[in-house]
Scaffold this motif. Structure first.
Motif, mmCIF file in Angstrom:
data_model
loop_
_atom_site.group_PDB
_atom_site.id
_atom_site.type_symbol
_atom_site.label_atom_id
_atom_site.label_comp_id
_atom_site.label_asym_id
_atom_site.label_seq_id
_atom_site.Cartn_x
_atom_site.Cartn_y
_atom_site.Cartn_z
ATOM 1 N N VAL A 52 23.116 20.355 -3.606
ATOM 2 C CA VAL A 52 22.119 19.302 -3.735
ATOM 3 C C VAL A 52 20.904 19.656 -2.883
ATOM 4 O O VAL A 52 21.038 20.129 -1.757
ATOM 5 N N LYS A 53 19.722 19.408 -3.431
ATOM 6 C CA LYS A 53 18.476 19.582 -2.689
ATOM 7 C C LYS A 53 17.846 18.208 -2.489
ATOM 8 O O LYS A 53 17.744 17.418 -3.436
ATOM 9 N N VAL A 54 17.432 17.923 -1.250
ATOM 10 C CA VAL A 54 16.899 16.602 -0.900
ATOM 11 C C VAL A 54 15.557 16.778 -0.204
ATOM 12 O O VAL A 54 15.469 17.493 0.809
ATOM 13 N N ARG A 55 14.534 16.138 -0.722
ATOM 14 C CA ARG A 55 13.233 16.160 -0.058
ATOM 15 C C ARG A 55 13.182 15.000 0.934
ATOM 16 O O ARG A 55 13.287 13.836 0.553
ATOM 17 N N LEU A 56 13.048 15.335 2.209
ATOM 18 C CA LEU A 56 12.963 14.344 3.279
ATOM 19 C C LEU A 56 11.518 14.231 3.730
ATOM 20 O O LEU A 56 10.887 15.236 4.073
ATOM 21 N N MET A 57 10.979 13.009 3.706
ATOM 22 C CA MET A 57 9.591 12.760 4.074
ATOM 23 C C MET A 57 9.524 11.672 5.124
ATOM 24 O O MET A 57 10.364 10.779 5.175
ATOM 25 N N SER A 58 8.483 11.753 5.968
ATOM 26 C CA SER A 58 8.303 10.753 7.017
ATOM 27 C C SER A 58 6.822 10.505 7.244
ATOM 28 O O SER A 58 5.991 11.395 7.029
ATOM 29 N N ASN A 59 6.506 9.296 7.683
ATOM 30 C CA ASN A 59 5.122 9.007 8.073
ATOM 31 C C ASN A 59 4.845 9.429 9.509
ATOM 32 O O ASN A 59 3.738 9.252 10.012
ATOM 33 N N GLN A 60 5.846 10.010 10.191
ATOM 34 C CA GLN A 60 5.674 10.525 11.538
ATOM 35 C C GLN A 60 5.402 12.028 11.495
ATOM 36 O O GLN A 60 5.988 12.753 10.691
ATOM 37 N N GLU A 61 4.547 12.488 12.390
ATOM 38 C CA GLU A 61 4.235 13.906 12.441
ATOM 39 C C GLU A 61 5.418 14.742 12.909
ATOM 40 O O GLU A 61 5.624 15.869 12.463
ATOM 41 N N ARG A 97 0.855 -1.189 0.000
ATOM 42 C CA ARG A 97 0.000 0.000 0.000
ATOM 43 C C ARG A 97 0.892 1.240 0.000
ATOM 44 O O ARG A 97 2.099 1.161 0.259
ATOM 45 N N ASP A 98 0.289 2.381 -0.299
ATOM 46 C CA ASP A 98 1.048 3.628 -0.344
ATOM 47 C C ASP A 98 1.528 4.034 1.047
ATOM 48 O O ASP A 98 1.045 3.537 2.071
ATOM 49 N N VAL A 99 2.490 4.961 1.063
ATOM 50 C CA VAL A 99 3.010 5.513 2.306
ATOM 51 C C VAL A 99 2.291 6.828 2.597
ATOM 52 O O VAL A 99 2.188 7.706 1.727
ATOM 53 N N THR A 100 1.799 6.971 3.811
ATOM 54 C CA THR A 100 1.195 8.230 4.240
ATOM 55 C C THR A 100 2.286 9.137 4.783
ATOM 56 O O THR A 100 2.950 8.816 5.769
ATOM 57 N N VAL A 101 2.502 10.259 4.113
ATOM 58 C CA VAL A 101 3.525 11.224 4.528
ATOM 59 C C VAL A 101 2.869 12.277 5.417
ATOM 60 O O VAL A 101 1.931 12.950 5.006
ATOM 61 N N ARG A 102 3.375 12.416 6.642
ATOM 62 C CA ARG A 102 2.796 13.360 7.604
ATOM 63 C C ARG A 102 3.714 14.539 7.905
ATOM 64 O O ARG A 102 3.302 15.475 8.583
ATOM 65 N N SER A 103 4.954 14.483 7.432
ATOM 66 C CA SER A 103 5.871 15.609 7.570
ATOM 67 C C SER A 103 6.888 15.549 6.439
ATOM 68 O O SER A 103 7.314 14.460 6.033
ATOM 69 N N SER A 104 7.275 16.716 5.931
ATOM 70 C CA SER A 104 8.235 16.750 4.825
ATOM 71 C C SER A 104 8.904 18.118 4.770
ATOM 72 O O SER A 104 8.355 19.119 5.244
ATOM 73 N N ALA A 105 10.089 18.159 4.185
ATOM 74 C CA ALA A 105 10.821 19.408 3.980
ATOM 75 C C ALA A 105 11.878 19.160 2.915
ATOM 76 O O ALA A 105 12.322 18.017 2.710
ATOM 77 N N VAL A 106 12.286 20.241 2.239
ATOM 78 C CA VAL A 106 13.374 20.143 1.258
ATOM 79 C C VAL A 106 14.654 20.645 1.924
ATOM 80 O O VAL A 106 14.763 21.825 2.296
ATOM 81 N N LEU A 107 15.600 19.748 2.107
ATOM 82 C CA LEU A 107 16.874 20.083 2.730
ATOM 83 C C LEU A 107 17.773 20.763 1.715
ATOM 84 O O LEU A 107 17.952 20.268 0.593
ATOM 85 N N ASP A 108 18.341 21.884 2.093
ATOM 86 C CA ASP A 108 19.257 22.607 1.221
ATOM 87 C C ASP A 108 20.684 22.239 1.607
ATOM 88 O O ASP A 108 21.225 22.743 2.594
#
Length: 346
Positions: free
Chosen positions: A33-42, A18-29
């Motif tokens: 390089v730019k990295v989008r970090l996502m988590s299922n934790q708030e 099943r899909d992953v529910t993303v509850r928090s995310s940010a683009v790290l500078d």
């Protein structure tokens, strides 16, 4: 900290059920390089390592999806079946992430430039592994050199890179230089491109000691609940005196030892090359040789060319800079000022 808590989904049904529910995310500078970090934790602890963030709409070069299995249980059988067939993925499944970083077994599944990792306490993988891996492979692919190094810039815009063993005084040297007016360039990671150092601005972990005690009180910093360190952005610590890049003027091996004669002495390209190869090259320092081999498609010729190119870049850097070994007490104001004046060429 610009972390979005808007709930979204990441397509993972094909390998996770099943899909992953993303509850928090940010683009790290990370500068280059730019990295989008996502988590299922708030409230994902992995964001605390970073101090520079890009606009959430920024197109990221890489994406990391951290799925805590305590927050959302997944059947681990399909995760194990879909895990990468790389050396690193196998290590993840045993709970060893990189060198001395370890934790619960985790499942690493890569799809293009998106990394999915399923497990527990996954903040232990973000800074310890993913950042180092991404910076190193980006450097290999773009003709750059990734060094474990601190650095600061002088008034004329040129940079001094600080290298050294653990406990050699790099952080104290860096902090005292910046508090004396230098611009912060990096505290851990530097990517060098044709003699220009691109610094990665990340959160600094400092302790209540002779160097940082007053700064901790001045900024009213709260210690980390586990490590006892205090986490602070270099932008805040040094009142905005930061720079993203600067041409390298000096490379200084910080090697403070009160029992030895003090001083700032010049050293040779041969000595600095030997030291950097073993103590500053990201590939060696972080044990990423197997990762590079996998990145090169397990092709020996490609792997060899990558190594040869890194050696040439390191040689050009060393032969284009002034080289020093420093056994100096940067907490002594006169010693600090004399040292910085010499490095600035005054």
């Amino acid at each position: 900290m610009p972390v979005s808590t808007e709930q979204t989904a990441v397509d993972a049904a094909g390998f996770a059920g099943r899909d992953v529910t993303v509850r928090s995310s940010a683009v790290l500078d990370l500068n280059v390089v730019k990295v989008r970090l996502m988590s299922n934790q708030e409230d994902f602890a992995g964001f605390s390592y970073f101090s520079a963030f890009a606009d959430p709409a920024t197109e990221a070069d890489f994406e990391i999806v951290c799925v805590d299995l305590d927050r959302d249980p997944y059947d681990t059988e399909p995760l194990a079946a879909a895990s990468d067939r790389t050396f690193r993925a196998k290590r993840f499944r045993t709970g060893f992430y990189l060198v001395h970083f370890f934790g619960a077994p985790a499942y690493l599944i890569t799809r293009g430039r998106r990394f999915h990792v399923f497990g527990h306490r996954l903040e232990k993988t973000v800074w310890p592994y993913f950042v180092k891996y991404i910076l190193t492979m980006h450097a290999v692919d773009h003709g750059m050199l990734h060094l474990k190094s601190a650095g600061f810039a002088h008034d004329d815009g040129s940079a001094t890179l600080l290298v050294g063993r653990q406990g050699g005084g790099k952080t104290v040297f860096l902090a005292q230089a910046c508090l004396a007016g230098a611009d912060f360039l990096a505290n851990t990671h530097v990517l060098v491109d044709d003699g220009v150092a691109h610094g990665v601005h990340t959160a600094m972990r400092i302790r209540a000691d002779a160097c940082f005690g007053d700064l901790i009180k001045a900024h009213d910093l709260t210690p980390h609940i586990e490590s006892g360190d205090h986490v602070v952005s270099p932008h805040d610590l040094f009142e905005g005196r930061t720079t993203p890049r600067a041409p390298v003027r000096n490379i200084v091996l910080a090697d403070f030892d009160p029992s030895r004669p003090r001083g700032l002495e010049e050293t040779t390209p041969q000595a600095m090359t030997a030291f950097l190869t073993q103590f500053s090259s990201a590939l060696t320092m972080y044990g990423l040789k197997d990762d590079l081999y996998d990145h090169c498609g397990k092709d020996l010729e490609t792997y060899t060319r990558a190594h040869e190119a890194m050696a040439r870049r390191l040689s050009r850097l060393v032969h284009g800079a002034r080289l020093f070994r420093a056994n100096v007490d940067m907490l002594d104001a006169r010693t600090r000022d004399d040292t910085l004046a010499r490095l600035a060429g005054r």
